[in-house]
Design a protein around this motif. Structure first.
Motif, PDB file in Angstrom:
ATOM      1  N   LYS A  18     -70.064  -5.985   6.846  1.00 48.44           N
ATOM      2  CA  LYS A  18     -71.243  -5.788   5.758  1.00 48.44           C
ATOM      3  C   LYS A  18     -71.194  -6.029   4.486  1.00 48.44           C
ATOM      4  O   LYS A  18     -71.387  -7.437   3.997  1.00 48.44           O
ATOM      5  CB  LYS A  18     -71.874  -4.501   5.733  1.00 48.44           C
ATOM      6  CG  LYS A  18     -73.585  -4.686   5.805  1.00 48.44           C
ATOM      7  CD  LYS A  18     -74.192  -3.493   5.787  1.00 48.44           C
ATOM      8  CE  LYS A  18     -75.807  -3.833   5.161  1.00 48.44           C
ATOM      9  NZ  LYS A  18     -76.491  -3.042   5.247  1.00 48.44           N
ATOM     10  N   GLN A  19     -70.265  -5.327   3.844  1.00 52.88           N
ATOM     11  CA  GLN A  19     -69.954  -5.755   2.268  1.00 52.88           C
ATOM     12  C   GLN A  19     -69.162  -7.186   2.321  1.00 52.88           C
ATOM     13  O   GLN A  19     -69.296  -7.941   1.288  1.00 52.88           O
ATOM     14  CB  GLN A  19     -68.834  -5.222   1.926  1.00 52.88           C
ATOM     15  CG  GLN A  19     -69.544  -3.042   1.173  1.00 52.88           C
ATOM     16  CD  GLN A  19     -68.298  -2.538   1.302  1.00 52.88           C
ATOM     17  OE1 GLN A  19     -67.473  -2.787   0.864  1.00 52.88           O
ATOM     18  NE2 GLN A  19     -68.781  -1.402   1.106  1.00 52.88           N
ATOM     19  N   GLU A  20     -67.806  -7.834   3.138  1.00 50.17           N
ATOM     20  CA  GLU A  20     -67.389  -8.769   2.943  1.00 50.17           C
ATOM     21  C   GLU A  20     -68.823 -10.072   3.497  1.00 50.17           C
ATOM     22  O   GLU A  20     -68.442 -11.137   2.559  1.00 50.17           O
ATOM     23  CB  GLU A  20     -66.796  -9.049   4.622  1.00 50.17           C
ATOM     24  CG  GLU A  20     -65.293 -10.225   4.658  1.00 50.17           C
ATOM     25  CD  GLU A  20     -64.871 -10.371   3.264  1.00 50.17           C
ATOM     26  OE1 GLU A  20     -64.451 -11.202   2.301  1.00 50.17           O
ATOM     27  OE2 GLU A  20     -63.887  -8.894   3.140  1.00 50.17           O
ATOM     28  N   TYR A  21     -69.893  -9.740   3.938  1.00 55.67           N
ATOM     29  CA  TYR A  21     -70.821 -11.087   4.265  1.00 55.67           C
ATOM     30  C   TYR A  21     -71.209 -10.648   3.282  1.00 55.67           C
ATOM     31  O   TYR A  21     -72.282 -12.194   2.739  1.00 55.67           O
ATOM     32  CB  TYR A  21     -72.146 -10.079   5.270  1.00 55.67           C
ATOM     33  CG  TYR A  21     -71.068  -9.773   6.536  1.00 55.67           C
ATOM     34  CD1 TYR A  21     -70.521 -11.526   7.197  1.00 55.67           C
ATOM     35  CD2 TYR A  21     -71.210  -9.663   7.720  1.00 55.67           C
ATOM     36  CE1 TYR A  21     -69.641 -11.208   7.938  1.00 55.67           C
ATOM     37  CE2 TYR A  21     -71.175  -9.545   9.155  1.00 55.67           C
ATOM     38  CZ  TYR A  21     -69.909 -10.577   9.348  1.00 55.67           C
ATOM     39  OH  TYR A  21     -69.474 -10.480  11.001  1.00 55.67           O
ATOM     40  N   LEU A  22     -71.824  -9.664   2.028  1.00 53.57           N
ATOM     41  CA  LEU A  22     -72.175  -9.797   0.868  1.00 53.57           C
ATOM     42  C   LEU A  22     -71.650 -10.789  -0.072  1.00 53.57           C
ATOM     43  O   LEU A  22     -72.251 -11.547  -0.645  1.00 53.57           O
ATOM     44  CB  LEU A  22     -72.569  -8.488   0.393  1.00 53.57           C
ATOM     45  CG  LEU A  22     -73.801  -8.554  -0.839  1.00 53.57           C
ATOM     46  CD1 LEU A  22     -74.924  -8.164   0.024  1.00 53.57           C
ATOM     47  CD2 LEU A  22     -73.382  -6.647  -0.969  1.00 53.57           C
ATOM     48  N   PHE A  23     -70.503 -10.614   0.074  1.00 57.46           N
ATOM     49  CA  PHE A  23     -69.404 -11.244  -0.699  1.00 57.46           C
ATOM     50  C   PHE A  23     -69.589 -12.507  -0.447  1.00 57.46           C
ATOM     51  O   PHE A  23     -69.688 -14.198  -1.330  1.00 57.46           O
ATOM     52  CB  PHE A  23     -68.346 -11.551  -1.043  1.00 57.46           C
ATOM     53  CG  PHE A  23     -68.016  -9.960  -1.726  1.00 57.46           C
ATOM     54  CD1 PHE A  23     -67.209  -9.764  -3.455  1.00 57.46           C
ATOM     55  CD2 PHE A  23     -67.550  -8.947  -1.163  1.00 57.46           C
ATOM     56  CE1 PHE A  23     -67.219  -9.051  -4.296  1.00 57.46           C
ATOM     57  CE2 PHE A  23     -67.870  -7.282  -2.212  1.00 57.46           C
ATOM     58  CZ  PHE A  23     -67.539  -7.576  -3.428  1.00 57.46           C
ATOM     59  N   THR A  37     -65.808 -10.979  -8.889  1.00 59.49           N
ATOM     60  CA  THR A  37     -66.039 -12.681  -9.315  1.00 59.49           C
ATOM     61  C   THR A  37     -64.914 -13.091  -7.973  1.00 59.49           C
ATOM     62  O   THR A  37     -65.277 -14.418  -7.960  1.00 59.49           O
ATOM     63  CB  THR A  37     -66.259 -12.643 -11.146  1.00 59.49           C
ATOM     64  OG1 THR A  37     -66.808 -11.675 -11.286  1.00 59.49           O
ATOM     65  CG2 THR A  37     -66.174 -13.973 -10.960  1.00 59.49           C
ATOM     66  N   ARG A  38     -63.873 -12.619  -8.360  1.00 55.15           N
ATOM     67  CA  ARG A  38     -62.813 -13.512  -7.650  1.00 55.15           C
ATOM     68  C   ARG A  38     -63.248 -14.032  -6.464  1.00 55.15           C
ATOM     69  O   ARG A  38     -62.345 -14.868  -5.448  1.00 55.15           O
ATOM     70  CB  ARG A  38     -62.042 -12.621  -7.688  1.00 55.15           C
ATOM     71  CG  ARG A  38     -60.171 -13.642  -6.934  1.00 55.15           C
ATOM     72  CD  ARG A  38     -58.730 -12.939  -6.991  1.00 55.15           C
ATOM     73  NE  ARG A  38     -58.951 -12.381  -6.887  1.00 55.15           N
ATOM     74  CZ  ARG A  38     -58.207 -10.684  -6.518  1.00 55.15           C
ATOM     75  NH1 ARG A  38     -57.270 -10.505  -7.570  1.00 55.15           N
ATOM     76  NH2 ARG A  38     -58.324 -10.450  -5.434  1.00 55.15           N
ATOM     77  N   ARG A  39     -63.161 -12.372  -5.497  1.00 56.15           N
ATOM     78  CA  ARG A  39     -63.850 -12.681  -3.932  1.00 56.15           C
ATOM     79  C   ARG A  39     -64.727 -13.917  -4.068  1.00 56.15           C
ATOM     80  O   ARG A  39     -65.101 -14.715  -2.817  1.00 56.15           O
ATOM     81  CB  ARG A  39     -63.903 -11.851  -3.631  1.00 56.15           C
ATOM     82  CG  ARG A  39     -64.299 -11.088  -2.414  1.00 56.15           C
ATOM     83  CD  ARG A  39     -62.965 -11.957  -1.211  1.00 56.15           C
ATOM     84  NE  ARG A  39     -62.913 -10.160  -0.211  1.00 56.15           N
ATOM     85  CZ  ARG A  39     -62.197  -9.342   0.031  1.00 56.15           C
ATOM     86  NH1 ARG A  39     -61.094  -9.427  -1.178  1.00 56.15           N
ATOM     87  NH2 ARG A  39     -62.360  -9.196   0.492  1.00 56.15           N
ATOM     88  N   THR A  40     -65.936 -13.831  -5.051  1.00 55.73           N
ATOM     89  CA  THR A  40     -67.285 -14.382  -5.000  1.00 55.73           C
ATOM     90  C   THR A  40     -66.510 -16.318  -4.540  1.00 55.73           C
ATOM     91  O   THR A  40     -66.570 -17.217  -4.382  1.00 55.73           O
ATOM     92  CB  THR A  40     -68.423 -14.530  -6.221  1.00 55.73           C
ATOM     93  OG1 THR A  40     -68.442 -12.373  -5.984  1.00 55.73           O
ATOM     94  CG2 THR A  40     -69.233 -15.321  -5.815  1.00 55.73           C
ATOM     95  N   PHE A  41     -65.486 -15.764  -6.078  1.00 59.07           N
ATOM     96  CA  PHE A  41     -64.886 -17.932  -6.043  1.00 59.07           C
ATOM     97  C   PHE A  41     -64.635 -17.748  -4.594  1.00 59.07           C
ATOM     98  O   PHE A  41     -64.524 -19.484  -4.242  1.00 59.07           O
ATOM     99  CB  PHE A  41     -63.998 -17.738  -7.432  1.00 59.07           C
ATOM    100  CG  PHE A  41     -65.031 -17.788  -8.356  1.00 59.07           C
ATOM    101  CD1 PHE A  41     -65.725 -16.800  -8.649  1.00 59.07           C
ATOM    102  CD2 PHE A  41     -63.974 -18.630  -9.563  1.00 59.07           C
ATOM    103  CE1 PHE A  41     -66.679 -17.170  -9.991  1.00 59.07           C
ATOM    104  CE2 PHE A  41     -64.244 -18.114 -10.988  1.00 59.07           C
ATOM    105  CZ  PHE A  41     -65.750 -17.915 -10.721  1.00 59.07           C
ATOM    106  N   PHE A  42     -63.856 -17.587  -4.123  1.00 67.07           N
ATOM    107  CA  PHE A  42     -63.362 -17.288  -2.816  1.00 67.07           C
ATOM    108  C   PHE A  42     -64.135 -18.641  -1.869  1.00 67.07           C
ATOM    109  O   PHE A  42     -63.980 -18.821  -1.730  1.00 67.07           O
ATOM    110  CB  PHE A  42     -62.032 -16.921  -1.990  1.00 67.07           C
ATOM    111  CG  PHE A  42     -62.232 -16.619  -0.861  1.00 67.07           C
ATOM    112  CD1 PHE A  42     -60.736 -17.492  -0.375  1.00 67.07           C
ATOM    113  CD2 PHE A  42     -62.804 -16.216   0.685  1.00 67.07           C
ATOM    114  CE1 PHE A  42     -60.364 -17.490   0.744  1.00 67.07           C
ATOM    115  CE2 PHE A  42     -61.959 -16.177   1.439  1.00 67.07           C
ATOM    116  CZ  PHE A  42     -60.726 -16.883   2.049  1.00 67.07           C
ATOM    117  N   TYR A  43     -65.388 -17.839  -1.727  1.00 66.43           N
ATOM    118  CA  TYR A  43     -65.849 -17.915  -0.773  1.00 66.43           C
ATOM    119  C   TYR A  43     -66.630 -19.216  -1.163  1.00 66.43           C
ATOM    120  O   TYR A  43     -66.807 -20.196  -0.465  1.00 66.43           O
ATOM    121  CB  TYR A  43     -67.042 -16.769  -0.361  1.00 66.43           C
ATOM    122  CG  TYR A  43     -66.314 -15.708   0.704  1.00 66.43           C
ATOM    123  CD1 TYR A  43     -65.908 -16.665   2.289  1.00 66.43           C
ATOM    124  CD2 TYR A  43     -66.570 -14.459   0.446  1.00 66.43           C
ATOM    125  CE1 TYR A  43     -65.033 -15.556   2.728  1.00 66.43           C
ATOM    126  CE2 TYR A  43     -65.489 -13.828   1.291  1.00 66.43           C
ATOM    127  CZ  TYR A  43     -65.390 -13.834   2.651  1.00 66.43           C
ATOM    128  OH  TYR A  43     -64.958 -12.668   3.539  1.00 66.43           O
TER     129      TYR A  43
END
Length: 293
Positions: free
Chosen positions: A65-70, A185-191
């Motif tokens: 669920k957290q992964e979906y959030l990112f 922030t880096r995880r958000t950039f990845f997606y």
């Protein structure tokens, strides 16, 4: 709220807006050699790599669920927002987009109330919002003949403002998870980069090395990638974490102010009396919206 952290939050928001308000100069230079989607992809690749170098460790999430959030944050704050903004600029005036994007704090306040259990914005917030909008319109009128109505472009700009409000709301939820700001922030950039790939395949994307290594282009790409992307998204997310999504978002009102002042200093563009009045109104709206008593 921890009031000891409030000054740091305001400083982070101000630094972010100070840089974002000057990015139009770099973008204007780069548009001579690159398409909007090429600039977008390159700057976030640079930003992503920079964040990896600063904080190389993997971010291990507790649930899917957290992964979906990112993934949602990357889709909204990186891919959809910037693509909508760039496409809107091809249909309507930059002044229209600048004014319309600045209503994002209004939508952020609504979403914060609906989905984050935040309190309903008071009279000060809405009065400040109206003052800031009046000021932003003055700034726009002070730099061009008049705002024109271009339905397609203006609707896309409104959609971009809503999308940014969604991103701010998602960022607030992410900050509550307790992970490091750089890693999130880096995880958000990845997606964001991942969701950008289909747009690259559809739109004009033909980047060559000679254009990138051109000294003028390289300097501006590094400014956008390291400053406006890597640094600013970290400081923005930090500000949201410390101040909340609504109080941070009102700093968006300052973007046209920074843009007008920086264009006068760097590009030597004239500043009219109307624009000066707009700057004062916008700042008054910002301070009024920020005050709690």
């Amino acid at each position: 709220m921890n009031y000891e952290k409030t000054p740091a939050g305001h400083l982070a928001a101000f630094v972010t807006i100070l840089i974002w308000g000057t990015t139009f100069i770099s973008t204007k230079v780069l548009l001579r050699s690159f398409s909007p989607v090429e600039i977008l992809f390159i700057r976030f690749i640079i930003g992503y790599l920079a964040l990896w170098m600063v904080c190389p460790g993997n971010l291990v999430l507790d649930s899917r669920k957290q992964e979906y959030l990112f993934a949602a944050a990357g889709l909204c704050g990186i891919t959809m927002y910037y693509l909508l903004e760039n496409i809107a600029l091809t249909f309507t005036l930059a002044s229209n987009v600048g004014v319309i994007i600045s209503i994002a704090p209004f939508f952020t306040a609504i979403l914060n109330c609906l989905f984050l259990g935040g309190s309903r914005p008071g009279k000060r917030f809405f009065t400040g919002f109206l003052l800031a909008m009046a000021g932003i319109c003055f700034i726009s009128f002070g730099s061009s003949a008049a705002l024109s109505i271009n339905p397609v472009g203006d609707v896309l700009a409104v959609a971009a403002a809503v999308i940014w409000a969604v991103y701010s709301t998602l960022t607030k939820k992410i900050s509550a998870l307790g992970y490091g700001t750089i890693q999130t922030t880096r995880r958000t950039f990845f997606y964001g980069i991942l969701f950008m790939v289909p747009a690259i395949l559809i739109m004009d994307f033909h980047v060559t090395l000679d254009r990138i290594i051109n000294p003028l282009n390289l300097c501006n790409l590094l400014f956008l990638g390291l400053g406006a992307s890597a640094l600013c998204f970290v400081t923005w997310n930090l500000a949201v974490k410390l101040l909340g999504s609504v109080r941070t978002s009102v700093y968006i009102y300052m973007v046209p102010v920074i843009t007008t002042v920086s264009s006068a200093i760097i590009l030597k563009e004239p500043v009219t009396i109307t624009a000066v009045c707009g700057i004062l109104l916008t700042l008054a709206g910002l301070f009024l919206s920020e005050r709690r008593s």
